[in-house]
Design a protein around this motif. Structure first.
Motif, short mmCIF file in Angstrom:
data_model
loop_
_atom_site.label_atom_id
_atom_site.label_comp_id
_atom_site.label_asym_id
_atom_site.label_seq_id
_atom_site.Cartn_x
_atom_site.Cartn_y
_atom_site.Cartn_z
N MET A 1 3.52 12.98 -8.81
CA MET A 1 2.75 12.61 -7.61
C MET A 1 1.74 11.53 -7.97
O MET A 1 1.05 11.63 -8.99
N PRO A 2 1.64 10.48 -7.17
CA PRO A 2 0.68 9.42 -7.49
C PRO A 2 -0.74 9.95 -7.54
O PRO A 2 -1.11 10.84 -6.78
N ASP A 3 -1.54 9.37 -8.44
CA ASP A 3 -2.95 9.75 -8.50
C ASP A 3 -3.69 8.94 -7.44
O ASP A 3 -4.31 7.92 -7.71
N PHE A 4 -3.59 9.44 -6.19
CA PHE A 4 -4.13 8.67 -5.07
C PHE A 4 -5.64 8.49 -5.14
O PHE A 4 -6.16 7.46 -4.73
N GLU A 5 -6.36 9.50 -5.63
CA GLU A 5 -7.82 9.38 -5.67
C GLU A 5 -8.23 8.17 -6.51
O GLU A 5 -9.08 7.37 -6.11
N LYS A 6 -7.61 8.02 -7.71
CA LYS A 6 -7.95 6.89 -8.58
C LYS A 6 -7.51 5.57 -7.94
O LYS A 6 -8.26 4.58 -7.97
N LYS A 7 -6.31 5.56 -7.36
CA LYS A 7 -5.82 4.33 -6.75
C LYS A 7 -6.71 3.88 -5.59
O LYS A 7 -7.01 2.69 -5.43
N ILE A 8 -7.15 4.86 -4.78
CA ILE A 8 -8.00 4.54 -3.64
C ILE A 8 -9.34 3.99 -4.11
O ILE A 8 -9.82 2.96 -3.61
N LEU A 9 -9.96 4.66 -5.10
CA LEU A 9 -11.26 4.20 -5.60
C LEU A 9 -11.15 2.82 -6.23
O LEU A 9 -12.02 1.96 -6.03
N GLY A 16 -14.44 -8.23 -3.33
CA GLY A 16 -13.81 -8.87 -2.18
C GLY A 16 -13.07 -7.93 -1.25
O GLY A 16 -12.40 -8.40 -0.32
N TYR A 17 -13.19 -6.64 -1.48
CA TYR A 17 -12.49 -5.68 -0.60
C TYR A 17 -13.00 -5.77 0.83
O TYR A 17 -14.21 -5.81 1.07
N THR A 18 -12.10 -5.83 1.78
CA THR A 18 -12.44 -5.80 3.21
C THR A 18 -12.04 -4.45 3.76
O THR A 18 -10.90 -4.01 3.58
N PRO A 19 -12.96 -3.72 4.42
CA PRO A 19 -12.66 -2.37 4.91
C PRO A 19 -11.41 -2.33 5.79
O PRO A 19 -11.23 -3.18 6.66
N VAL A 20 -10.55 -1.32 5.53
CA VAL A 20 -9.33 -1.13 6.31
C VAL A 20 -9.24 0.34 6.73
O VAL A 20 -9.99 1.18 6.25
N ARG A 21 -8.28 0.65 7.60
CA ARG A 21 -8.06 2.02 8.04
C ARG A 21 -7.04 2.70 7.15
O ARG A 21 -6.37 2.06 6.33
N GLU A 22 -6.90 4.04 7.34
CA GLU A 22 -6.05 4.84 6.45
C GLU A 22 -4.62 4.31 6.37
O GLU A 22 -4.04 4.22 5.28
N VAL A 29 -2.07 1.00 -1.56
CA VAL A 29 -2.10 1.72 -2.84
C VAL A 29 -0.73 2.25 -3.23
O VAL A 29 -0.60 3.11 -4.10
N GLY A 30 0.32 1.72 -2.57
CA GLY A 30 1.68 2.07 -2.97
C GLY A 30 2.20 3.37 -2.40
O GLY A 30 3.18 3.93 -2.93
N GLY A 31 1.57 3.88 -1.34
CA GLY A 31 2.04 5.11 -0.73
C GLY A 31 3.10 4.85 0.33
O GLY A 31 3.39 3.71 0.69
N SER A 32 3.67 5.94 0.81
CA SER A 32 4.69 5.86 1.85
C SER A 32 4.57 7.06 2.77
O SER A 32 3.75 7.96 2.54
N SER A 34 6.49 9.52 3.05
CA SER A 34 6.89 10.76 2.39
C SER A 34 5.73 11.43 1.63
O SER A 34 5.67 12.65 1.52
N ASN A 35 4.82 10.63 1.09
CA ASN A 35 3.70 11.23 0.35
C ASN A 35 2.37 11.02 1.06
O ASN A 35 1.30 11.11 0.44
N SER A 36 2.41 10.78 2.36
CA SER A 36 1.17 10.62 3.12
C SER A 36 0.30 11.89 3.13
O SER A 36 -0.93 11.77 3.16
N PRO A 37 0.90 13.11 3.11
CA PRO A 37 0.03 14.30 3.04
C PRO A 37 -0.87 14.31 1.80
O PRO A 37 -2.05 14.67 1.88
N GLU A 38 -0.30 13.90 0.63
CA GLU A 38 -1.11 13.86 -0.59
C GLU A 38 -2.18 12.77 -0.48
O GLU A 38 -3.31 12.94 -0.94
N PHE A 39 -1.81 11.65 0.13
CA PHE A 39 -2.78 10.57 0.34
C PHE A 39 -3.93 11.04 1.23
O PHE A 39 -5.11 10.80 0.93
N GLU A 40 -3.60 11.72 2.34
CA GLU A 40 -4.63 12.19 3.26
C GLU A 40 -5.53 13.23 2.60
O GLU A 40 -6.74 13.28 2.87
#
Length: 758
Positions: A1-9, A16-22, A29-32, A34-40
């Motif tokens: 499972m991707p380490d979404f917390e680290k990828k998100i941070l 230069g990051y511009t705020p975006v929505r989920e 961050v390379g999600g899809s 299929s793994n959106s529950p883990e991302f959320e």
């Protein structure tokens, strides 16, 4: 499972990051899908820990941005404020009272208000105390845009004094008479532009509640101020009625039939809903089998239904003085799911087996049907157990024996719990009394005797047993946790106790803390010690994290016993259904948003507690005005550089005795190590825990302020004008008028400044 917390941070903190929505961030961050529950779940965890911020519009923002610091604003009466950072930066100087907080002057606050989430930047200047100063540069999320206040008019314009101490100036609401409003009416307003140092706030009247002081208006004011949902939507009520029409008590299905068992309820005499009942038997080995039977709310409130969504939105029932705002419609809370005497009701039951010594050895749960044999009020139980009652003669021997056995086991469990290091404070709980017109007649302290402890011990045992059973199955669920206190707070409490003459050998030992609580029980400083200890502890909350419960001294705990009034309990009931239906396949609650759900429900709970506390204060202050209360016996509960906070010993209200009211012929200063204020010339000392007779100097209902002064010396001779002057008891009308005069001056000056700028 991707380490979404680290990828998100990593992504949101990059330059230069511009705020975006989920949805956009998931792809970045390379999600899809299929793994959106883990991302959320990762998003929810990061948001709860304040590692990321999400604005009202749904944009995901970093906590640190180009040298900016994110945090919460807390304003002072002076108009200045503090930024309480979500994460303490190393470059913010520390001082004793605001360690790690950033001081922000009134001119640097902009229009930020208490509770707002903001970005601030550090300025190149310090206060005389060495504290670093800052400036608000962006508002991330407003704490609220809806407020309650008192309407008035001046110079052909309408204004509102917002209740409490949120704003120091009135809010302009335009042309007078909107929505039929009249001067002195309490109103709900929506803020269009927040006030700042140089500009008046602007708003619009959303609702007129009624004349200031009219019966019931204070209740409505608190309800709207805290945003508590009041009436149920029609479609939710329709769904509740549909559930009532479908309920057939004769169709038990696969429920275990306990309708012939001896089962009782014990509740307050004025209770309206009954969600827990008890059975207790003993086997040939002498083992106890305790049955804790809880109303099966999940049978009527299906996950995802309109009823469920409304219950989640409310989070909890709100118990205000004289009014209950339920989490569920009354047809369910007071009808279908209320365990009424002689009625068949559906329940979820926890059966806990204890050894003769009170050690739990086995837990089982089941869907059941019960019929309560007899309902008892708390006051009825002990006389029956002690066999010194008259009314108990009408109680069957079977029920009488049950009550005696319940008492015996409960005291056994209670003894074991404290031996294991549980902590229980002795805090006075106050209940207001009302007349037939719902006006306050006084306040009484709620009793908490052994009859209450019987039910308390059994509910605790059930909650612990359910949590341990879930944990043994390695299930993910909504826990009730109470994190361990921080060492600096514990040390400060030990110093406080020492200043009052009590020694605390080990500040981290719950047994030593409980020993101290027991030692001061019944002494003048009991409440001072207990409240100070409470303030040293962290707040309990809901989360999926395994943090344990400090006060109960257990590793695993959840809320199972009150699904009528708490949404977290309903989630536990649904897990029991899942386990009973698929014992080998159950995985527990979905990780999607579970931590965020816990965070939101914790906030709902605190909102309800704050609303109850504020309305109680309003009711008591109104009672003091109506009854012309001039003198109070109080205890000093806190000392600050500006004065002392004193709490009534008979009337449970707290007010300020300003340091300027301690005497004109002495200079008083705070002695921090001794928790006292001392006069330099006379040596007169006022210490936390001291009893003090005070006079009421001023009551301000709108700001909810109570000011005290020391009793004036008795005067002799012709001194009537000075000696007999009554304390200033401002009625709501008088308060508004006196404020109005001061406000007009502010309004004029600020309107003039606005014209010049235009």
């Amino acid at each position: 499972m991707p380490d979404f917390e680290k990828k998100i941070l990593d992504y949101v903190n990059r330059t230069g990051y511009t705020p975006v929505r989920e949805k956009t961030l998931l792809k970045k961050v390379g999600g899809s899908k299929s793994n959106s529950p883990e991302f959320e779940q990762a998003i929810a965890s990061l948001r709860t820990r304040k590692d990321i911020l999400i604005s009202d519009s749904g944009l995901i923002r970093p906590v640190k941005k180009e040298g900016w610091i994110a945090g919460m604003i807390k304003k002072t009466n002076s108009g200045a404020g503090y930024l309480i950072p979500h994460h303490k930066p190393d470059d913010i100087a520390h001082d004793q009272r605001h360690a790690g907080d950033l001081y922000i002057s009134e001119r640097d606050l902009g229009d930020a208000q208490t509770g707002d989430e903001v970005y601030a930047t550090v300025l190149n200047r310090q206060r005389s105390s060495g504290q670093i100063c800052g400036r608000v540069v962006e508002i991330i999320e407003r704490a609220s845009t809806t407020f309650v206040g008192t309407y008035f008019e001046t110079q052909g314009e309408g204004y509102v004094h917002v209740d409490g101490k949120i704003f120091n100036s009135p809010i302009h609401v335009g042309d007078p008479g909107a929505k039929g409003v009249r001067s002195e009416d309490k109103v709900v307003i929506d803020i269009l532009h927040f006030p700042s140092k140089n500009y008046l706030g602007q708003g619009v009247i959303a609702k007129v509640l009624g004349p200031h002081g009219k019966a019931g208006v204070d209740l409505l004011s608190i309800i709207y101020e805290f945003g508590i949902p009041l009436d149920f939507p029609d479609e939710v009520l329709a769904e509740a009625r549909e559930q009532a029409s479908l309920f057939d008590e004769t169709k038990l299905g696969n429920r275990r039939d306990l309708t012939r068992e001896t089962i009782v309820t014990i509740d307050p005499a004025d209770a309206r809903d009954f969600d827990d009942a008890i059975s207790l038997t003993r086997d040939e080995k002498g083992h106890w089998l305790l049955g804790v039977h809880i109303a099966d709310v999940a049978h009527f409130v299906k996950e995802g239904s309109l009823l469920d969504r409304e219950a989640k939105r409310r989070g909890t029932s709100v118990y205000l003085p004289g009014r209950v705002i339920p989490m569920l419609p009354e047809i369910i809370s007071n009808g279908l799911a209320s365990l009424q005497e002689g009625q068949i009701r559906f329940t979820k039951s926890a059966f806990i087996e204890f050894t003769p010594e009170g050690i739990p050895v086995h837990t089982e749960f089941a869907n059941t049907a019960i019929k309560v044999k007899q309902r008892f009020a708390y006051e009825q139980v002990l006389p029956i157990v002690q066999e010194n009652d008259e009314e108990g003669k009408n109680v069957s021997s079977e029920v009488r024996d049950l009550l005696k056995n319940m008492y015996h086991l409960a005291m056994l469990l209670r003894g074991r719990r404290f031996s294991a290091g549980a902590l229980e404070l002795h805090l006075a709980e106050v209940k207001l009394t009302f007349d037939d017109k719902h006006r306050v007649t006084g306040a009484v302290e709620r009793e908490h005797d052994e009859s209450h402890q019987i039910i308390e011990e059994f509910m605790l045992a059930a909650n612990v047993s359910i949590a341990e059973a879930f944990n043994d199955r390695k299930l993910r669920f909504l826990r009730r946790v109470h994190p361990s206190p921080e060492m600096p707070r514990q040390i400060a409490f030990a110093e406080f106790a020492n200043a009052l003459g009590f020694t605390l050998n080990k500040v981290q030992s719950r047994k030593d803390l409980q020993k101290l609580v027991n030692e001061v029980h019944g002494t003048p400083v009991e409440q001072a010690i207990n409240y100070a200890l409470l303030r040293s502890l962290k707040q309990a909350e809901y989360t999926d994290e395994e943090l344990g419960h400090y006060a109960l001294a257990v590793d695993h705990y959840c809320h199972f016993t009150s699904p009528i009034r708490r949404y977290p309990d309903l989630t536990i009931h649904r897990m029991i259904d899942e386990i009973l239906e698929r014992p080998d396949k159950s995985k527990g609650q979905s990780p999607q948003g579970l931590r965020q759900l816990g965070h939101e429900l914790s906030l709902r709970e605190r909102r309800a507690e704050s609303a109850e506390r504020e309305l109680t204060k309003v009711k008591l202050l109104t009672w003091m005005i109506d009854n012309n209360i001039r003198t109070l016996e109080t205890m000093i509960t806190g000392v600050e550089t500006f004065g002392m906070f004193c709490r009534g010993t008979d009337v449970p209200v707290e007010g300020l005795l300003h340091i300027s009211r301690l005497g004109k012929h002495d200079y008083f200063r705070q002695e921090v190590p001794k928790f006292s204020i001392v006069g330099e010339r006379t040596g007169q000392e006022y210490r936390v825990g001291d009893l003090l007779t005070v006079e009421v100097e001023k009551i301000d209902l709108d700001r909810r302020e109570l000011d005290f002064r020391l009793p004036r010396p008795k005067q002799y001779g012709n001194t009537k004008k000075q000696g007999s002057a009554a304390p200033e008891q401002r009625t709501p009308k008088g308060t508004a008028k006196s404020k109005k005069k001061a406000s007009v001056r502010k309004v004029k000056s600020k309107k003039t400044r606005k014209k010049k700028r235009k």
